[in-house]
Design a protein around this motif. Sequence first.
Motif, PDB file in Angstrom:
ATOM      1  N   VAL A 203       1.046  -1.121  -0.183  1.00 35.56           N
ATOM      2  CA  VAL A 203      -0.020  -0.121   0.062  1.00 35.56           C
ATOM      3  C   VAL A 203       0.928   1.203  -0.082  1.00 35.56           C
ATOM      4  N   TYR A 205       0.318   5.906   0.102  1.00 32.67           N
ATOM      5  CA  TYR A 205      -0.693   7.118   0.244  1.00 32.67           C
ATOM      6  C   TYR A 205      -0.334   8.285  -0.460  1.00 32.67           C
ATOM      7  N   GLU A 222      -5.506   6.089   0.710  1.00 35.96           N
ATOM      8  CA  GLU A 222      -4.520   4.933   0.626  1.00 35.96           C
ATOM      9  C   GLU A 222      -4.753   3.973  -0.511  1.00 35.96           C
ATOM     10  N   ARG A 224      -3.657   1.301  -3.692  1.00 37.05           N
ATOM     11  CA  ARG A 224      -2.968  -0.060  -3.967  1.00 37.05           C
ATOM     12  C   ARG A 224      -2.840  -0.181  -5.392  1.00 37.05           C
ATOM     13  N   ASP A 227      -4.700   1.526  -8.533  1.00 33.81           N
ATOM     14  CA  ASP A 227      -5.659   2.464  -8.160  1.00 33.81           C
ATOM     15  C   ASP A 227      -5.182   3.778  -8.994  1.00 33.81           C
ATOM     16  N   TYR A 245       7.839  -1.390   0.845  1.00 37.37           N
ATOM     17  CA  TYR A 245       7.125  -1.688  -0.096  1.00 37.37           C
ATOM     18  C   TYR A 245       7.462  -0.372  -1.408  1.00 37.37           C
TER      19      TYR A 245
END
Length: 298
Positions: A203, A205, A222, A224, A227, A245
């Motif tokens: 994830v 932001y 948020e 992923r 998106d 990540y």
Amino acid sequence: MVSNKGFHLADGESARDGYRTFVDPATAGWGYSSLRVLELSAGESRAFDTGDSEWIVLPLNGSCSVTCDGETFELAGRTSVFGGVTDFSYAPRDAQVRISSPAGGRFALTGARCENRLPARYGPASGVPVELRGAGQASRQVNNFGAAHVFEADRLIAVEVLTPAGNWSSFPPHKHDEDREGESRLEEIYYFEIADSHGTPGVGYQRVYPSGPDSATDVLAEVRSGDVVLIPDGWHGPSMAVPGYDMYYLNVMAGPSPDRAWLICDDPAHAWVRGTWADQPVDARLPLYQAPSEVEGR
């Protein structure tokens, strides 16, 4: 109160007409920028009319052939957006395009409504400038495949940004929502992919906030893989890669400014951060990869 409604589109939320992601001026409520993400199974193909927009076909993973205006461009592609720079192809407005993929893959179609019709072309991976931007925890990598100073188009600007885990990019927060000295007006689409780690989907932001009384874009999302965040106006940044990540995003931009240029204005409250970069090294993890020095057979 922050409201993401209409600006943050989760993976698949905008699916339409066989595309997993479908954003155009009508669905976004603006005038120029478009993005489609096409998933093809092995041996599958898809044809589309470019209409009043120019397009770049960009492999996210996999390879394909792109036929347009009587020419076929073979795109070697890549295994993933975290695996390397890719080649791409450009299709002009008022044309028909067919994308075919013998082994299957996922392909981004970045588009911009435009006036002038330019030739269909191939863009080699070896010609993509890889730029390291920022420093310290604001370090990121920019693949300038469709930047205004790199690749000719009528209105479309498109680049890829890779942010190592734990870093912030799109920082200092900046905007491009006015036509004035040093700033151009550009609508922008962010398409995200977040690297998996230890078998867990990642994830990140994204923050966007109003740049003035006429700006209503206020997002804290948020995000992923798959998106999308739409940015018609406002200060945007940071894009935050959480620890562990890595983050990728594809930026698609176009607008009414007479000159095709990415001219930005930093939020004065945070612009001082840019001045600290000269005294900090770029994150040693960058670049995640370089463009190949040559393309065999071309």
